[in-house]
Design a protein around this motif. Sequence first.
Motif, short mmCIF file in Angstrom:
data_model
loop_
_atom_site.label_atom_id
_atom_site.label_comp_id
_atom_site.label_asym_id
_atom_site.label_seq_id
_atom_site.Cartn_x
_atom_site.Cartn_y
_atom_site.Cartn_z
N ILE A 37 43.31 -59.39 -47.29
CA ILE A 37 43.05 -60.56 -48.12
C ILE A 37 42.62 -60.11 -49.52
N TRP A 38 43.41 -60.51 -50.53
CA TRP A 38 43.04 -60.13 -51.90
C TRP A 38 42.61 -61.33 -52.76
N GLU A 39 42.87 -62.54 -52.27
CA GLU A 39 42.40 -63.73 -52.98
C GLU A 39 41.68 -64.65 -52.01
N VAL A 40 40.49 -65.09 -52.41
CA VAL A 40 39.74 -66.08 -51.64
C VAL A 40 39.61 -67.33 -52.50
N ILE A 41 39.92 -68.48 -51.87
CA ILE A 41 39.89 -69.78 -52.55
C ILE A 41 38.73 -70.58 -51.98
N LEU A 42 37.85 -71.03 -52.83
CA LEU A 42 36.74 -71.89 -52.40
C LEU A 42 37.13 -73.34 -52.61
N SER A 43 37.13 -74.09 -51.50
CA SER A 43 37.55 -75.48 -51.53
C SER A 43 36.55 -76.29 -50.73
N GLY A 44 36.95 -77.47 -50.30
CA GLY A 44 36.03 -78.30 -49.54
C GLY A 44 36.67 -79.62 -49.16
N GLY A 45 35.95 -80.75 -49.37
CA GLY A 45 34.86 -80.98 -50.26
C GLY A 45 34.99 -80.27 -51.61
N ASP A 46 33.85 -80.07 -52.24
CA ASP A 46 33.85 -79.38 -53.52
C ASP A 46 32.82 -78.27 -53.47
N PRO A 47 33.26 -77.02 -53.64
CA PRO A 47 32.33 -75.89 -53.48
C PRO A 47 31.18 -75.90 -54.46
N LEU A 48 31.36 -76.51 -55.63
CA LEU A 48 30.30 -76.50 -56.64
C LEU A 48 29.22 -77.54 -56.36
N THR A 49 29.37 -78.32 -55.27
CA THR A 49 28.28 -79.19 -54.84
C THR A 49 27.23 -78.42 -54.05
N LEU A 50 27.56 -77.19 -53.63
CA LEU A 50 26.58 -76.36 -52.96
C LEU A 50 25.42 -76.07 -53.91
N GLY A 51 24.22 -75.92 -53.37
CA GLY A 51 23.10 -75.54 -54.19
C GLY A 51 23.28 -74.14 -54.73
#
Length: 322
Positions: free
Chosen positions: A143-157
């Motif tokens: 794995i060379w790319e990781v995608i942060l999704s959700g929901g919305d990852p920037l809602t995390l504290g």
Amino acid sequence: MDNSVKTFTHISEFLDYLGNDFTGLTSEMRANLDQEPTFAFNCSKHYADLIKNSAEPVKLLREVLPSTDELKDAPGFVDDPVGDLPAGKSECILQKYENRALIVSTSACGVRCRFCFRRNYPFQDTQNIASEVSNWLDVHTSIWEVILSGGDPLTLGPGPFRDLVEAIAFHPSVTTLRIHTRLPIMRPDLVMQHFELLRELPARFNCVLVVHVNHPDELDEESAAVFAQLKFSGWTLLNQSVLLKGVNDDAETLERLSRRLFEQGVLPYYLHQLDHAKGVAHFEVSDERARELIAQIRTKLPGYLVPKLVREIAGEKSKTPI
């Protein structure tokens, strides 16, 4: 209105905030309003302000206001339209494409888009997501790319978000970090809480932020400020839109959107045909009309401002051009 309120979860409060003198809500929208939707209502105060200031408020309202049209069954519209569940590797990890992985980092979001393709997704907020992701990447070293999704990852504290990013950065095989978010137009204040870390990350990854903007009136001075700081820090900024009936299914809107994005340092990337999630059929635009629109804006814009028209098909190894 309490100035501390950042998000509306009750439709009545949202409509009260828009005000009795607000003329953007048509009689048809009022008649079709679903006051108790199964897919719960959620809209930020910031987006409500964008609606109030928009020259085309009806278009923005359609994106967030529940309609009884969502209750109508339509052939081919299903709970898992893009094949998320078969691609699941754990509670929070999906892998559809070779050498890339997507983290469903949270169920929380800055808005409940009425056309959401994960509106029926069985979210499970993993208790120790950073550890689970790290353990999985220990084994999956291709794995060379990781995608942060959700929901919305920037809602995390800030703490949980940093923990997750550090867990990914621990693996030298991962060279690209991509974040999918609507918060620059929904909750720019929540983006700002992460800026210390976001500014650091381009020294550690190739960093890509994919924002989701469907209409030019969703962009304002606050979104411009977010994008300017990210771009200055070394992020690549892309936009993906969904083609939506009654929102952006005309060439003039799409042209203005591309130009407005570029003014704020963001390149148009994808124009998605609607994912066939149950409850969203009233937003569908035909492929023929979609191709017409792309042909029209191609005559008005340079090639780098014409998004790729695509569809995601469950089980396919890439997005499918239309």
